[in-house]
Design an enzyme around this catalytic site. Structure first.
Site, mmCIF file in Angstrom:
data_model
loop_
_atom_site.group_PDB
_atom_site.id
_atom_site.type_symbol
_atom_site.label_atom_id
_atom_site.label_comp_id
_atom_site.label_asym_id
_atom_site.label_seq_id
_atom_site.Cartn_x
_atom_site.Cartn_y
_atom_site.Cartn_z
ATOM 1 N N GLY A 36 -5.899 24.949 -27.932
ATOM 2 C CA GLY A 36 -6.931 24.963 -26.889
ATOM 3 C C GLY A 36 -6.605 23.942 -25.802
ATOM 4 C CG HIS A 37 -6.752 19.748 -26.652
ATOM 5 N ND1 HIS A 37 -6.850 19.718 -28.012
ATOM 6 C CD2 HIS A 37 -7.866 19.128 -26.183
ATOM 7 C CE1 HIS A 37 -7.962 19.103 -28.367
ATOM 8 N NE2 HIS A 37 -8.614 18.746 -27.285
ATOM 9 C CD GLN A 61 -17.047 11.489 -25.776
ATOM 10 O OE1 GLN A 61 -16.433 11.090 -24.785
ATOM 11 N NE2 GLN A 61 -17.006 12.766 -26.148
ATOM 12 C CG ASP A 150 -16.912 20.615 -25.964
ATOM 13 O OD1 ASP A 150 -17.653 20.442 -26.936
ATOM 14 O OD2 ASP A 150 -15.671 20.510 -26.026
ATOM 15 C CD GLN A 153 -17.387 17.407 -22.621
ATOM 16 O OE1 GLN A 153 -17.662 16.516 -23.400
ATOM 17 N NE2 GLN A 153 -16.200 17.989 -22.626
ATOM 18 N NE ARG A 187 -16.892 16.394 -34.466
ATOM 19 C CZ ARG A 187 -17.059 16.101 -33.195
ATOM 20 N NH1 ARG A 187 -16.785 17.004 -32.282
ATOM 21 N NH2 ARG A 187 -17.483 14.902 -32.823
HETATM 22 O O1 PAF Z 1 -14.353 17.083 -24.595
HETATM 23 C C1 PAF Z 1 -13.811 16.013 -24.935
HETATM 24 O O2 PAF Z 1 -12.794 15.992 -25.626
HETATM 25 C C2 PAF Z 1 -14.419 14.707 -24.481
HETATM 26 O O3 PAF Z 1 -15.802 14.779 -24.457
HETATM 27 C C3 PAF Z 1 -13.866 14.208 -23.132
HETATM 28 C C4 PAF Z 1 -14.245 15.145 -21.999
HETATM 29 C C5 PAF Z 1 -12.364 14.072 -23.220
HETATM 30 C C6 PAF Z 1 -14.465 12.836 -22.813
HETATM 31 O O4 PAF Z 1 -14.153 11.902 -23.798
#
Ligand code: PAF
Length: 283
Positions: A36-37, A61, A150, A153, A187
């Protein structure tokens, strides 16, 4: 790929790139990288002259100390993946480098942060706004890339960008899934084999629910999804909301928006999984 560990080296590098007139794409991450990344980094690679990726497990966070303590950290593997994805600079700072003193900023994130993850994880979005605003300030990218897993987010980051007046294009990228449908997440490695075997039920049940939109009202459909997922061994739904894609406000009628999004959080054992699904009108 060059690894950068200090803000001052990052500043020098970015200034050099800017002086050469290069465009910059930023991919913020907390490491434990997966496909995904990689998809965010590969897209950043296509759309920018220079790609910066950050790897930082941001303590502000996490509203749960155990979650922070058990968050997977895999720097060597992360560096290999970032190299493969064509990242130019990996910013991997220490906590002291990012927070030489406590960050006391409180962001007025408004209604997008008042629902779903907001009340469930008090302080989480403010922590996300703190770290992402710092990264944006250090790198001043042209574009920054975030995954739609997310979903909320991204709305919160857009609000922070508006509050801080950053001129940065926020690029949202589709969820990457395993072949069995489970959304990729750092996770997932914490799932036991039994939990991993049932976890794809989340996406399967959400996906099947898309065709029920024609036959059920919003509340009936939400209840059905929650009941079906709760009936799967190891699973407990924390919330399921169907929301407006920009405001994040729960809808009560399908006509409230053309593009409703169902956002879910499920505990699979003690692993908190999140996912979402779009309910387009024409299905
Ligand atoms: O989505 C994430 O991995 C985190 O919330 C982020 C955007 C890198 C901020 O720490």
């Amino acid at each position: 790929m060059k690894v950068i560990r200090t803000v001052s080296e990052l500043h020098d590098t970015i200034s050099r790139c800017r002086a050469e007139g290069k465009s910059i794409g930023l991919v913020p991450t907390m490491g434990a990288l997966h496909a995904g990344h990689m998809s965010l980094m590969e897209r950043a690679r296509k759309e920018n002259d220079v790609v910066v990726a950050s790897v930082f497990v941001n303590p502000t966070q996490f509203n749960n100390a155990a979650d922070l303590a058990t968050y997977p950290r895999t720097e060597d593997a992360d560096c290999r993946l970032m190299t493969d994805a064509g990242v130019d600079y990996a910013f991997i700072p220490s906590v002291e480098e990012i927070y030489p003193e406590p960050d006391t900023r409180v962001f007025d994130l408004g209604p997008v942060a008042d629902v779903m993850e907001g009340p469930m994880r008090p302080g989480h979005f403010n922590g996300v706004a703190q770290i992402v605003s710092k990264l944006f300030d250090f790198v001043r990218p042209d574009r920054a890339y975030f995954g739609e897993k997310d979903f909320q987010q991204i709305a919160v980051i857009r609000r922070m960008v508006q509050l801080e007046g950053f001129d940065i294009d926020i690029v949202d990228c589709p969820i990457k899934r395993h072949p069995d449908g489970l959304a990729m997440s750092s996770r997932n490695v914490r799932l036991t084999p039994e939990q991993r075997a049932v976890a794809p039920a989340i996406h399967r049940i959400l996906d099947e629910s898309r065709s029920l939109r024609k036959h059920m009202n919003v509340n009936e459909l939400k209840t059905k999804v929650i009941d079906e997922i709760n009936a799967v061994p190891h699973m407990k739904v924390e919330y399921y909301e169907i929301v407006h894609p920009l405001t994040m406000q729960p809808i009560t009628d399908w006509n409230d928006t053309n593009e409703p999004v169902g956002c879910i959080t499920v505990y699979c054992g003690d692993v908190r999984l999140i996912d979402n699904i779009k309910y387009p009108k024409a299905l």
